[in-house]
Design a protein around this motif. Structure first.
Motif, PDB file in Angstrom:
ATOM      1  N   GLU A   1      -1.582   0.786  -7.131  1.00  0.00           N
ATOM      2  CA  GLU A   1      -1.752   2.226  -7.294  1.00  0.00           C
ATOM      3  C   GLU A   1      -1.352   2.912  -6.006  1.00  0.00           C
ATOM      4  O   GLU A   1      -1.281   2.291  -4.950  1.00  0.00           O
ATOM      5  CB  GLU A   1      -3.218   2.551  -7.573  1.00  0.00           C
ATOM      6  CG  GLU A   1      -3.595   2.485  -9.029  1.00  0.00           C
ATOM      7  CD  GLU A   1      -4.958   3.126  -9.258  1.00  0.00           C
ATOM      8  OE1 GLU A   1      -5.563   3.581  -8.259  1.00  0.00           O
ATOM      9  OE2 GLU A   1      -5.412   3.147 -10.404  1.00  0.00           O
ATOM     10  N   ALA A   2      -1.169   4.230  -6.088  1.00  0.00           N
ATOM     11  CA  ALA A   2      -0.816   4.952  -4.869  1.00  0.00           C
ATOM     12  C   ALA A   2      -1.782   6.110  -4.656  1.00  0.00           C
ATOM     13  O   ALA A   2      -2.370   6.616  -5.605  1.00  0.00           O
ATOM     14  CB  ALA A   2       0.609   5.488  -4.974  1.00  0.00           C
TER      15      ALA A   2
ATOM     16  N   LEU B   1       4.673   0.837  -9.933  1.00  0.00           N
ATOM     17  CA  LEU B   1       3.566   0.286  -9.152  1.00  0.00           C
ATOM     18  C   LEU B   1       2.567  -0.394 -10.090  1.00  0.00           C
ATOM     19  O   LEU B   1       2.083  -1.499  -9.825  1.00  0.00           O
ATOM     20  CB  LEU B   1       2.848   1.385  -8.379  1.00  0.00           C
ATOM     21  CG  LEU B   1       3.522   1.906  -7.102  1.00  0.00           C
ATOM     22  CD1 LEU B   1       2.537   2.752  -6.315  1.00  0.00           C
ATOM     23  CD2 LEU B   1       4.020   0.750  -6.250  1.00  0.00           C
ATOM     24  N   ALA B   2       2.292   0.296 -11.192  1.00  0.00           N
ATOM     25  CA  ALA B   2       1.317  -0.240 -12.146  1.00  0.00           C
ATOM     26  C   ALA B   2       1.752  -1.614 -12.645  1.00  0.00           C
ATOM     27  O   ALA B   2       0.932  -2.523 -12.782  1.00  0.00           O
ATOM     28  CB  ALA B   2       1.154   0.727 -13.318  1.00  0.00           C
TER      29      ALA B   2
ATOM     30  N   THR C   1       4.897   5.666 -10.296  1.00  0.00           N
ATOM     31  CA  THR C   1       3.565   5.205 -10.679  1.00  0.00           C
ATOM     32  C   THR C   1       3.614   4.014 -11.627  1.00  0.00           C
ATOM     33  O   THR C   1       2.876   3.042 -11.464  1.00  0.00           O
ATOM     34  CB  THR C   1       2.796   6.356 -11.359  1.00  0.00           C
ATOM     35  OG1 THR C   1       2.905   7.519 -10.533  1.00  0.00           O
ATOM     36  CG2 THR C   1       1.338   5.998 -11.519  1.00  0.00           C
ATOM     37  N   ARG C   2       4.509   4.096 -12.596  1.00  0.00           N
ATOM     38  CA  ARG C   2       4.608   2.994 -13.555  1.00  0.00           C
ATOM     39  C   ARG C   2       5.094   1.711 -12.901  1.00  0.00           C
ATOM     40  O   ARG C   2       4.599   0.628 -13.206  1.00  0.00           O
ATOM     41  CB  ARG C   2       5.581   3.375 -14.673  1.00  0.00           C
ATOM     42  CG  ARG C   2       4.994   4.395 -15.611  1.00  0.00           C
ATOM     43  CD  ARG C   2       5.878   4.548 -16.821  1.00  0.00           C
ATOM     44  NE  ARG C   2       5.541   5.760 -17.542  1.00  0.00           N
ATOM     45  CZ  ARG C   2       6.317   6.289 -18.487  1.00  0.00           C
ATOM     46  NH1 ARG C   2       7.478   5.709 -18.778  1.00  0.00           N
ATOM     47  NH2 ARG C   2       5.949   7.374 -19.119  1.00  0.00           N
TER      48      ARG C   2
ATOM     49  N   ARG D   1      -2.199   9.885  -3.835  1.00  0.00           N
ATOM     50  CA  ARG D   1      -1.282  11.005  -4.029  1.00  0.00           C
ATOM     51  C   ARG D   1      -1.567  12.143  -3.049  1.00  0.00           C
ATOM     52  O   ARG D   1      -2.714  12.537  -2.847  1.00  0.00           O
ATOM     53  CB  ARG D   1      -1.389  11.533  -5.455  1.00  0.00           C
ATOM     54  CG  ARG D   1      -0.378  12.630  -5.766  1.00  0.00           C
ATOM     55  CD  ARG D   1      -0.479  13.102  -7.206  1.00  0.00           C
ATOM     56  NE  ARG D   1       0.654  13.929  -7.597  1.00  0.00           N
ATOM     57  CZ  ARG D   1       0.775  15.227  -7.283  1.00  0.00           C
ATOM     58  NH1 ARG D   1      -0.150  15.805  -6.559  1.00  0.00           N
ATOM     59  NH2 ARG D   1       1.839  15.912  -7.662  1.00  0.00           N
TER      60      ARG D   1
ATOM     61  N   ARG E   1       0.870  -1.179   0.000  1.00  0.00           N
ATOM     62  CA  ARG E   1       0.000   0.000   0.000  1.00  0.00           C
ATOM     63  C   ARG E   1       0.908   1.230   0.000  1.00  0.00           C
ATOM     64  O   ARG E   1       1.783   1.349   0.863  1.00  0.00           O
ATOM     65  CB  ARG E   1      -0.894  -0.013   1.239  1.00  0.00           C
ATOM     66  CG  ARG E   1      -2.224   0.634   1.000  1.00  0.00           C
ATOM     67  CD  ARG E   1      -3.310   0.051   1.866  1.00  0.00           C
ATOM     68  NE  ARG E   1      -2.980   0.146   3.276  1.00  0.00           N
ATOM     69  CZ  ARG E   1      -3.259  -0.813   4.174  1.00  0.00           C
ATOM     70  NH1 ARG E   1      -3.890  -1.905   3.807  1.00  0.00           N
ATOM     71  NH2 ARG E   1      -2.928  -0.661   5.427  1.00  0.00           N
TER      72      ARG E   1
END
Lengths: 345, 345
Positions: A218-219, A212-213, A209-210, A221, A188
């Motif tokens: 997802e994060a 994580l993707a 972001t990528r 923000r 998380r």
DNA sequence: TTGAAAGCGGTACCAG
DNA sequence: CTGGTACCGCTTTCAA
């Protein structure tokens, strides 16, 4: 009128003419001799050098420039020094420039816009080149330099403008540190970014972001406004306010200075770092290494970056026809105590 | 050879001659007109001004200097930027200098010695004056400037050298903050100083020690080396290691950055600030106001100091015969959360 | 191998 | 009111 006691007359300037008379030669000969022109006999050269030394001759940089040479001046445009990273950069630039015999003319410092008079200084003082770090409106400087044939090198900033640049591979760096977090078992995430869109911050956000993707994650923000301690602190308060079930395992801040603010805010609100939340940053400023923070971060190769930047600038001062060049340097992961592996529940 | 596509020819420099031809007058007339010489008819002046504007004329600062004028350059010698106070000072100097049309030439930055080549730059670039902050070897700069008639103003540093100076009244400031601590009921004190003897640190130590002496008290002295966070941290660990019976009620650090290190060390060792120990600093750097520190400190009047310093420098650039001048400005006490009144046991 | 002279871009003095 | 000219200190042809 006799000169006063407290004010010894400033000694007359020693010029090529002074030396020429002393040596019984023409001033042009002196000029050539001092510049190591081999057409002048070794003997005369030595003699002139000796006299110059004895008289404490210091060639007038201004006159030299006026008669067609380089000024030896490099204009410096520096970003917001609230972020210690820019201070470190300044320090390194000054140190390396001194070593290379380059003089720095301060054109700008801080977050504000570059003023017009400042821009004019580039021309008025015949600046040989410009070193630009950050600064939102750096494009104006780049424009005017470009249209006047003054080479520009951007540090820590990519750009499509006519200028060369050296920066850390932010995309790759952010990816790497994110993968590290994933590897440590975090699932998380929170992202702490800024409102202003500097290329640096954007690239880092993207890398994060990528990455994580790719892991199907997802994060959330958070933004605290600027890339500053306060910006991070504000974001950190937002994170601390989340209900425990939504609390991130790890926080990625786009700059160290923000990460420090995040850590302080979390702790201020009773959360432990890294036991409750892991935090990472990007830059590796000196403060990050303090035992109280021990921030895990992506270390920017500051010294090589500056060296490369000055190399590029000097090369273009020699030969303005050189094409623009973009260099990316890899950062290195510095794992410290602000992160800890997450035991799977 | 036709110029390449990517390199638009740098436009020829617009000079007084260019304008003179355009206007059908002599170059000397142009010079006078642009400098607002009232002997030139208002009509011609306007006409020339218009042409200059249209052609984008920028007077060449170098040529102007060479022909006897001022260079408009002020040399900057800056102290160790590890201490945020110097960064703040730099920021303020840059801002105010820009407003006054002064260009700053970076001569030095950091704790190290000022190099010889750097000194030469003062003469080579015909620097009009120098602004010096801290720096151990600033005396060398002052000497060489003095012997060449270049005015020098020291900021945040008193001196017996031939130079003027503006600084905070360190003695008085330290006295005041010490009296505040006494008033709050503290009776056992620790002093955190440096190994290097800068005038600033010494004066502050003196003010503190004397104020205590007036109350019949003494302080234990700790030194962490330099005026830096680490210096303060090291000293703080020493303080934390004292047996409870000898633990000071309050700690006076000669600079904010050290005070922050002290606070972090105390907390790291389980002591609470201000409940167990009160801590004060001197400077009022931005970090001191962070909620996590809330440092009580003596606030230096940075903006007025810089303003006064530039005033003094400009005045001496106009009239080098002006006598040296020393200005002391009073600081103001900023009471925050790092101190708390001591309840008498 | 060296000297004389012409600029570089402005300013300032001396005329007119 | 404005033009001509020398000069600031150095580099750089062009000659010798």
């Amino acid at each position: 009128m006799p000169s006063s006691i407290s004010m010894p007359a400033p000694p007359d300037r020693v010029t090529v003419v002074t030396i020429a008379r002393q040596a019984g030669v023409a001033s042009s000969t002196v000029s050539r001799a001092l510049n190591g022109d081999t057409r002048i006999s070794a003997a005369t050269r030595a003699r002139i050098a000796a006299i110059a030394l004895e008289l404490g001759y210091k060639p007038d940089a201004l006159a030299r420039t006026l008669s067609g040479g380089r000024s030896g001046l490099v204009g410096l445009v520096l970003g917001p020094v609230e972020n210690p990273f820019y201070v470190a950069m300044l320090q390194e630039v000054v140190a390396q420039a001194a070593r290379r015999g380059i003089r720095l003319l301060v054109l700008h410092l801080g977050a504000g816009a570059v003023e017009d008079e400042t821009m004019e200084a580039v021309l008025q003082y015949r600046v040989d080149g410009c070193l630009v770090t950050s600064a939102q409106l750096s494009s104006r400087i780049a424009d005017m330099c470009g249209s006047h044939g003054v080479p520009v090198v951007m540090l820590n900033r990519t750009t499509r403008l006519r200028a060369s640049s050296v920066s850390c591979d932010n995309l790759e760096g952010a990816t790497e540190i994110t993968q590290f977090l994933l590897h440590e078992g975090h699932r998380r995430f929170a992202l702490v970014g800024t409102d202003t869109s500097s290329s640096t911050a954007l690239e880092r956000e993207q890398g994060f972001t990528r990455a994580l993707a790719s892991a199907g994650l997802e994060a959330v923000r958070f933004s605290g406004g600027t890339s500053s301690w306060m910006g991070g602190y504000v974001a950190g308060e937002g994170i601390a306010a989340l209900p425990p079930a939504e609390r991130p395992h790890a926080v990625f801040a786009v700059s160290d200075i923000m990460a420090l603010g995040v850590i302080d805010a979390l702790r201020q609100n009773g959360l432990r770092v890294p036991q409750d939340v892991s935090v990472v940053g990007f830059d590796d400023i000196a403060e990050a290494a303090r035992p109280t923070y021990a921030l895990t971060t992506m270390s920017q190769p500051l010294v090589p970056m500056v060296r490369r930047g000055l190399d590029m600038l000097l090369a273009r001062m020699e030969d303005p026809a050189l094409p623009d060049e973009v260099t990316l340097l890899r950062g290195t992961l510095a794992v410290r105590g602000s992160t800890q592996a997450r035991v799977v529940a």
